[in-house]
Design a protein around this motif. Structure first.
Motif, PDB file in Angstrom:
ATOM      1  N   THR A 113      36.670  30.716  19.351  1.00  0.00           N
ATOM      2  CA  THR A 113      36.224  31.560  20.458  1.00  0.00           C
ATOM      3  C   THR A 113      37.080  32.807  20.570  1.00  0.00           C
ATOM      4  O   THR A 113      36.574  33.925  20.737  1.00  0.00           O
ATOM      5  CB  THR A 113      36.269  30.764  21.774  1.00  0.00           C
ATOM      6  N   HIS A 114      38.412  32.629  20.485  1.00  0.00           N
ATOM      7  CA  HIS A 114      39.313  33.778  20.580  1.00  0.00           C
ATOM      8  C   HIS A 114      39.111  34.740  19.415  1.00  0.00           C
ATOM      9  O   HIS A 114      39.239  35.957  19.587  1.00  0.00           O
ATOM     10  CB  HIS A 114      40.762  33.296  20.623  1.00  0.00           C
ATOM     11  N   VAL A 163      44.481   7.943  18.916  1.00  0.00           N
ATOM     12  CA  VAL A 163      43.888   8.695  17.803  1.00  0.00           C
ATOM     13  C   VAL A 163      42.656   9.455  18.276  1.00  0.00           C
ATOM     14  O   VAL A 163      42.465  10.639  17.952  1.00  0.00           O
ATOM     15  CB  VAL A 163      43.542   7.734  16.644  1.00  0.00           C
ATOM     16  N   GLU A 164      41.801   8.791  19.055  1.00  0.00           N
ATOM     17  CA  GLU A 164      40.600   9.457  19.562  1.00  0.00           C
ATOM     18  C   GLU A 164      40.952  10.636  20.467  1.00  0.00           C
ATOM     19  O   GLU A 164      40.323  11.696  20.409  1.00  0.00           O
ATOM     20  CB  GLU A 164      39.744   8.449  20.322  1.00  0.00           C
ATOM     21  N   ALA A 165      41.980  10.447  21.303  1.00  0.00           N
ATOM     22  CA  ALA A 165      42.393  11.532  22.195  1.00  0.00           C
ATOM     23  C   ALA A 165      42.926  12.718  21.402  1.00  0.00           C
ATOM     24  O   ALA A 165      42.629  13.880  21.707  1.00  0.00           O
ATOM     25  CB  ALA A 165      43.451  11.033  23.179  1.00  0.00           C
ATOM     26  N   LEU A 166      43.715  12.428  20.349  1.00  0.00           N
ATOM     27  CA  LEU A 166      44.250  13.501  19.517  1.00  0.00           C
ATOM     28  C   LEU A 166      43.147  14.220  18.755  1.00  0.00           C
ATOM     29  O   LEU A 166      43.180  15.451  18.597  1.00  0.00           O
ATOM     30  CB  LEU A 166      45.287  12.938  18.545  1.00  0.00           C
ATOM     31  N   LEU A 167      42.149  13.467  18.273  1.00  0.00           N
ATOM     32  CA  LEU A 167      41.031  14.098  17.575  1.00  0.00           C
ATOM     33  C   LEU A 167      40.238  15.008  18.523  1.00  0.00           C
ATOM     34  O   LEU A 167      39.824  16.114  18.145  1.00  0.00           O
ATOM     35  CB  LEU A 167      40.110  13.020  16.974  1.00  0.00           C
ATOM     36  N   THR A 168      40.030  14.539  19.741  1.00  0.00           N
ATOM     37  CA  THR A 168      39.327  15.363  20.733  1.00  0.00           C
ATOM     38  C   THR A 168      40.101  16.635  21.034  1.00  0.00           C
ATOM     39  O   THR A 168      39.533  17.731  21.125  1.00  0.00           O
ATOM     40  CB  THR A 168      39.117  14.556  22.025  1.00  0.00           C
ATOM     41  N   LEU A 228      40.978  22.518  20.375  1.00  0.00           N
ATOM     42  CA  LEU A 228      41.810  23.627  19.929  1.00  0.00           C
ATOM     43  C   LEU A 228      41.093  24.457  18.872  1.00  0.00           C
ATOM     44  O   LEU A 228      41.179  25.696  18.878  1.00  0.00           O
ATOM     45  CB  LEU A 228      43.138  23.100  19.382  1.00  0.00           C
ATOM     46  N   ARG A 229      40.397  23.791  17.964  1.00  0.00           N
ATOM     47  CA  ARG A 229      39.644  24.525  16.946  1.00  0.00           C
ATOM     48  C   ARG A 229      38.565  25.392  17.589  1.00  0.00           C
ATOM     49  O   ARG A 229      38.348  26.545  17.193  1.00  0.00           O
ATOM     50  CB  ARG A 229      39.009  23.543  15.961  1.00  0.00           C
ATOM     51  N   ALA A 230      37.870  24.829  18.587  1.00  0.00           N
ATOM     52  CA  ALA A 230      36.831  25.602  19.270  1.00  0.00           C
ATOM     53  C   ALA A 230      37.429  26.799  20.008  1.00  0.00           C
ATOM     54  O   ALA A 230      36.856  27.892  20.000  1.00  0.00           O
ATOM     55  CB  ALA A 230      36.077  24.695  20.243  1.00  0.00           C
TER      56      ALA A 230
END
Length: 286
Positions: free
Chosen positions: A56-57, A40-45, A50-52
């Motif tokens: 940025t794009h 779960v922590e890895a997926l949240l990271t 991806l949001r960042a």
């Protein structure tokens, strides 16, 4: 047969029940919970990353639009971002980088030649750039008259490049690239051979350049064998002037050891300065 089948099913169910009890008796639940929490922590990271990247794009796209259109509201678009943000300058640099990459791609698509009109449209000046190993080197220019016939009036191409022969073999009256493409191949091959000779002199002080010519189509090197301290001559012949690799390699040594023969193919497939580095690491030369 039915009794046998029933016994088979019952025995299978019995084995499943035993397996279930054994799983319950094993302390696997805490480790499983930890594993799921880590996932779960890895997926949240990953989601945050991806949001960042998406944000940025989006900002880069806004900057690219303002750069490409060169509108008067370019400053307004940039000021919409947080001026105090540490990433604002980085975003502008990234947008400029993507713009330059697109321009470079477009330049490559049209052949990589810079063409400028001269003489009120009666002629053009074509620039042919040379590069080796990702580094741009010299640029050569041709002044070409297009009216009434296409012909080369002036140029700074080296005299050992067969420009006149290439012009005769081309169909430059209808397609100028039939001249420019072979010319670029000759010039870049020469630049590659010239750079390799330069690197040999700079990187391999123990290797003596015995002979070379202006076209860099012939190169004779003198090696020293580490143990015997004997001299070995290596001749590289670049008969194909459209390539930066030799077409023939020949060794001369006092003992005529066959060990040098296996290096011929290697030197014909690898730039000479890189091949010498490998040969030195393997202990064949000083």
């Amino acid at each position: 047969m039915e009794v046998a089948t029933t016994k088979g099913v019952l025995s299978h169910l019995s084995r499943l029940e035993v397996q279930k009890r054994s799983l319950k008796s094993q302390p696997q639940q805490p480790s499983r919970v930890k594993e799921l929490k880590a996932q779960v922590e890895a997926l949240l990271t990953q989601r945050n990353q991806l949001r960042a990247e998406i944000e940025t794009h989006k900002n880069i796209k806004k900057l690219r639009v303002s750069m490409d259109k060169q509108c008067t509201n370019e400053e307004e678009e940039e000021n919409r971002m947080d001026e105090d943000s540490e990433n604002s300058n980085l975003l502008r640099l990234m947008a400029r980088h993507t713009q330059l990459k697109d321009l470079l791609h477009s330049h490559h698509v049209i052949g990589g030649y810079n063409v400028v009109k001269i003489r009120q449209g009666k002629g053009v000046c074509v620039s042919v750039a040379t590069f080796y190993d990702g580094v741009y080197l010299d640029t050569y220019n041709l002044e070409i008259h297009v009216k009434p016939n296409v012909r080369i009036s002036r140029h700074n191409v080296p005299p050992f490049i067969p420009l006149n022969k290439l012009a005769e073999q081309s169909n430059m009256q209808t397609d100028l690239r039939t001249l420019l493409d072979p010319l670029s191949q000759h010039l870049n091959a020469f630049a590659g051979r010239q750079q390799q000779l330069k690197f040999v002199k700079e990187l391999h002080k123990s290797v003596e350049v015995m002979e070379s010519n202006v076209l860099c189509s012939l190169l004779v090197l003198k090696f020293t064998v580490p143990r015997e301290k004997t001299a070995v001559l290596c001749s590289l012949d670049y008969t194909d002037c459209t390539r930066s690799l030799p077409t023939r390699v020949h060794f001369e040594s006092e003992d005529e050891a066959p060990v040098w023969k296996k290096h011929c193919r290697f030197l014909m497939e690898t730039p000479v300065h890189k091949a010498l580095t490998t040969m030195r690491k393997m202990g064949y030369i000083v």
